[in-house]
Design a protein around this motif. Structure first.
Motif, PDB file in Angstrom:
ATOM      1  N   ARG A   1       0.921  -1.123  -0.036  1.00 16.95           N
ATOM      2  CA  ARG A   1       0.226   0.178  -0.007  1.00 16.95           C
ATOM      3  C   ARG A   1       0.786   1.226  -0.071  1.00 16.95           C
ATOM      4  N   LEU A   2       0.510   2.264  -0.869  1.00 21.22           N
ATOM      5  CA  LEU A   2       1.109   3.526  -0.810  1.00 21.22           C
ATOM      6  C   LEU A   2       0.480   4.232   0.479  1.00 21.22           C
ATOM      7  N   PRO A   3       1.259   4.897   1.305  1.00 14.29           N
ATOM      8  CA  PRO A   3       0.907   5.604   2.355  1.00 14.29           C
ATOM      9  C   PRO A   3       0.426   7.053   1.902  1.00 14.29           C
ATOM     10  N   TYR A   4      -0.836   7.230   2.741  1.00 14.97           N
ATOM     11  CA  TYR A   4      -1.586   8.471   2.449  1.00 14.97           C
ATOM     12  C   TYR A   4      -2.025   8.868   3.840  1.00 14.97           C
ATOM     13  N   ARG A   5      -2.007  10.259   3.831  1.00 17.57           N
ATOM     14  CA  ARG A   5      -2.805  10.767   5.133  1.00 17.57           C
ATOM     15  C   ARG A   5      -4.166  11.059   5.117  1.00 17.57           C
ATOM     16  N   SER A   6      -4.981  10.987   5.954  1.00 12.85           N
ATOM     17  CA  SER A   6      -6.267  11.311   5.783  1.00 12.85           C
ATOM     18  C   SER A   6      -6.862  12.646   6.718  1.00 12.85           C
ATOM     19  N   LEU A   7      -7.977  12.763   7.078  1.00 17.81           N
ATOM     20  CA  LEU A   7      -8.596  13.757   7.650  1.00 17.81           C
ATOM     21  C   LEU A   7     -10.120  13.315   8.352  1.00 17.81           C
ATOM     22  N   ARG A   8     -10.239  13.953   9.592  1.00 16.73           N
ATOM     23  CA  ARG A   8     -11.651  13.981   9.876  1.00 16.73           C
ATOM     24  C   ARG A   8     -12.157  15.411  10.402  1.00 16.73           C
ATOM     25  N   PHE A   9     -13.295  15.453  10.017  1.00 14.23           N
ATOM     26  CA  PHE A   9     -13.989  16.833  10.215  1.00 14.23           C
ATOM     27  C   PHE A   9     -15.333  16.822  11.191  1.00 14.23           C
ATOM     28  N   ARG A  10     -15.014  17.987  11.632  1.00 10.67           N
ATOM     29  CA  ARG A  10     -16.280  18.261  12.782  1.00 10.67           C
ATOM     30  C   ARG A  10     -16.756  19.615  12.447  1.00 10.67           C
ATOM     31  N   HIS A  11     -17.850  19.474  11.741  1.00  8.94           N
ATOM     32  CA  HIS A  11     -18.864  20.593  11.369  1.00  8.94           C
ATOM     33  C   HIS A  11     -19.668  21.059  12.602  1.00  8.94           C
ATOM     34  N   GLU A  12     -19.743  22.424  12.579  1.00 10.57           N
ATOM     35  CA  GLU A  12     -20.502  22.930  13.468  1.00 10.57           C
ATOM     36  C   GLU A  12     -21.232  24.090  13.172  1.00 10.57           C
ATOM     37  N   THR A  13     -22.676  24.340  13.276  1.00  6.46           N
ATOM     38  CA  THR A  13     -23.214  25.520  12.870  1.00  6.46           C
ATOM     39  C   THR A  13     -23.414  26.442  14.361  1.00  6.46           C
TER      40      THR A  13
ATOM     41  N   THR B   1     -21.158  28.517   9.999  1.00  2.00           N
ATOM     42  CA  THR B   1     -20.711  27.110  10.020  1.00  2.00           C
ATOM     43  C   THR B   1     -18.929  26.804   9.683  1.00  2.00           C
ATOM     44  N   ILE B   2     -18.543  26.316  10.805  1.00  5.82           N
ATOM     45  CA  ILE B   2     -17.235  26.117  10.953  1.00  5.82           C
ATOM     46  C   ILE B   2     -16.935  24.634  10.904  1.00  5.82           C
ATOM     47  N   THR B   3     -15.671  24.431  10.340  1.00  2.00           N
ATOM     48  CA  THR B   3     -14.989  22.879  10.366  1.00  2.00           C
ATOM     49  C   THR B   3     -13.658  22.893  10.925  1.00  2.00           C
ATOM     50  N   THR B   4     -13.651  21.962  11.834  1.00  4.43           N
ATOM     51  CA  THR B   4     -12.282  21.803  12.586  1.00  4.43           C
ATOM     52  C   THR B   4     -11.876  20.237  11.818  1.00  4.43           C
ATOM     53  N   GLU B   5     -10.409  20.604  11.697  1.00  7.64           N
ATOM     54  CA  GLU B   5      -9.834  19.283  11.055  1.00  7.64           C
ATOM     55  C   GLU B   5      -8.821  18.568  11.834  1.00  7.64           C
ATOM     56  N   TYR B   6      -8.950  17.450  12.070  1.00  5.44           N
ATOM     57  CA  TYR B   6      -8.099  16.590  12.563  1.00  5.44           C
ATOM     58  C   TYR B   6      -7.543  15.461  11.697  1.00  5.44           C
ATOM     59  N   PRO B   7      -6.020  15.230  11.619  1.00  2.31           N
ATOM     60  CA  PRO B   7      -5.427  14.573  10.779  1.00  2.31           C
ATOM     61  C   PRO B   7      -5.524  13.220  11.088  1.00  2.31           C
ATOM     62  N   ALA B   8      -5.313  12.388  10.272  1.00  2.27           N
ATOM     63  CA  ALA B   8      -5.673  10.835  10.831  1.00  2.27           C
ATOM     64  C   ALA B   8      -4.950   9.880   9.733  1.00  2.27           C
ATOM     65  N   ALA B   9      -4.457   8.881  10.382  1.00  6.80           N
ATOM     66  CA  ALA B   9      -3.781   7.743   9.769  1.00  6.80           C
ATOM     67  C   ALA B   9      -4.563   6.922   8.729  1.00  6.80           C
ATOM     68  N   GLU B  10      -5.852   6.775   9.233  1.00 10.09           N
ATOM     69  CA  GLU B  10      -6.979   5.801   8.667  1.00 10.09           C
ATOM     70  C   GLU B  10      -7.863   6.687   7.923  1.00 10.09           C
ATOM     71  N   GLY B  11      -8.566   6.234   6.915  1.00  7.23           N
ATOM     72  CA  GLY B  11      -9.708   6.925   6.284  1.00  7.23           C
ATOM     73  C   GLY B  11      -9.447   6.998   4.850  1.00  7.23           C
ATOM     74  N   ASP B  12     -10.287   7.969   4.252  1.00  8.91           N
ATOM     75  CA  ASP B  12     -10.076   8.319   2.722  1.00  8.91           C
ATOM     76  C   ASP B  12      -8.912   8.817   2.608  1.00  8.91           C
ATOM     77  N   PRO B  13      -8.158   8.377   1.424  1.00 11.62           N
ATOM     78  CA  PRO B  13      -6.907   9.050   1.175  1.00 11.62           C
ATOM     79  C   PRO B  13      -7.089  10.531   0.757  1.00 11.62           C
TER      80      PRO B  13
END
Length: 383
Positions: A246-258, A297-309
């Motif tokens: 597998r080629l390594p990719y970084r992913s992200l998780r998003f927290r959306h808040e209004t 509306t704001i979005t907070t980004e959390y980098p992640a090792a797993e998830g969509d590339p």
């Protein structure tokens, strides 16, 4: 029988679908495993009616007149120059990229000329015999204190690696300035699609020769959806069943808040470079879109090792692994690999469009249009 099956309805796939359908008059099926077109640039109105980006902020900027003119066929624009502040551990907000204002606020100075700022950087810079890593790029330019303040923690969060372990290209993307220019980008064309990215993609794909199938996985239809040639915009290692690993990719998780307030922060994005918080940045969409609304509306980004590339990880061993997949890709007839994931490159949106347009020019040069081959194609298809 489709002339082309395009896997992925983001910038690469949609750009090629439109060109193949409108210029060559060929039949195109474009599929995406997600339930929408637009890839990571997909935007939508949330429950409050605020236009937001599901996969984090996408700000269009380019120096390419060709790319800008091409996309202008499908959207009107809203002029927008993105600005970013960094929130330090003590609560201070300073411009990012580092500029004269940043230096003056951090060090209680009153530098007024570009020469004075350059002299300040030079006094802090460390001599690095050979610039190889992202750490080298920064400390050789502005010194270790600014590196520790703005780059080390942010990079460790974003990539899960220390900057000393990453290719120099990562931090080289973020300039340092000796002026008071506080724009994040300095490109000639800086705009947002007036009605959003999804509306722009809808117009790109609105052609009688284009069939759009969302919520559709390639593996489920590759044998049942007849096609003569393929364009792949997904991860290149996935296409080959991860044959070499597998080629390594970084992913992200998003927290959306209004939020029940008109504004949350003074600019479109605020970076959080310190490791005292687990997220990297917060973005507020009304700055980008110009929308008038009593809520925000704001979005907070959390980098992640797993998830969509999202991001190819730029390290020498990953580049070497990609070269093995590139060799496989070059050997596959009638398949074109296009886009960030298919070519394992950290491209901006405009660079993906430019690559797609260049690929179309290659196709024009190498592949006779269907009209010139109808007899052969019909015979081959048994029609």
């Amino acid at each position: 029988m489709f002339d082309w099956l395009i896997v992925g309805a983001g910038f690469a796939g949609a750009t090629l679908a439109e060109r193949l359908a409108s210029v060559r008059g060929e039949r195109v099926a474009i599929i995406d495993r997600r339930e929408h077109v637009g890839g990571n640039a997909f935007d939508e109105r949330d429950a409050a009616g605020i236009l937001m980006h599901r996969y984090g902020p996408h700000i269009f900027h380019t120096n390419s007149d060709q790319v800008f003119a091409h996309l202008s066929r499908f959207t009107r624009w809203r002029a927008y120059e993105h600005r970013v502040l960094a929130r330090l551990a003590d609560g201070r907000l300073v411009p990012m990229p580092i500029n004269r204002t940043t230096v003056n606020r951090l060090h209680d100075l009153s530098l007024t000329t570009e020469g004075e700022v350059e002299a300040f950087f030079a006094s802090r810079a460390e001599h690095v015999p050979e610039i190889r890593s992202s750490e080298d790029v920064v400390v050789s330019r502005v010194g270790r204190e600014l590196y520790e303040t703005f780059f080390r923690g942010y990079t460790r969060k974003q990539w899960g690696l220390d900057p000393s372990e990453l290719d120099k290209s990562v931090t080289a993307r973020v300039p340092t300035r000796n002026s008071n220019d506080d724009r994040y980008f300095t490109d000639t064309h800086q705009f947002m699609p007036l009605h959003g990215y999804t509306a722009m993609f809808g117009r790109m794909l609105d052609h009688p020769n284009i069939t759009v199938l969302t919520g559709t996985d390639y593996r489920a239809v590759r044998d049942s959806l007849p096609h003569r040639r393929l364009i792949w915009t997904g991860p290149v290692d996935e296409f080959f069943g991860h044959r070499h690993g597998r080629l390594p990719y970084r992913s992200l998780r998003f927290r959306h808040e209004t939020l029940d307030r008109e504004w949350f922060q003074p600019v479109g994005t605020v970076n959080y470079p310190g490791e005292e918080v687990p997220f990297t940045r917060i973005s507020e969409y009304k700055h980008l879109t110009g929308q008038v609304h009593p809520q925000t509306t704001i979005t907070t980004e959390y980098p992640a090792a797993e998830g969509d590339p999202y991001y190819p990880v730029p390290r020498p061993e990953n580049a070497a692994l990609y070269k093995r997949y590139e060799a496989l890709a070059d050997a596959v007839p009638d398949v074109w690999f296009v886009g960030r994931l298919a070519t394992y490159r950290y491209y901006n949106m405009d660079q993906v469009v430019a690559q797609a347009l260049a690929t179309f020019r290659r196709i024009e040069a190498e592949v006779p249009p269907r009209a010139a081959n109808d007899g052969r194609f019909l015979a081959a298809a048994g029609e």
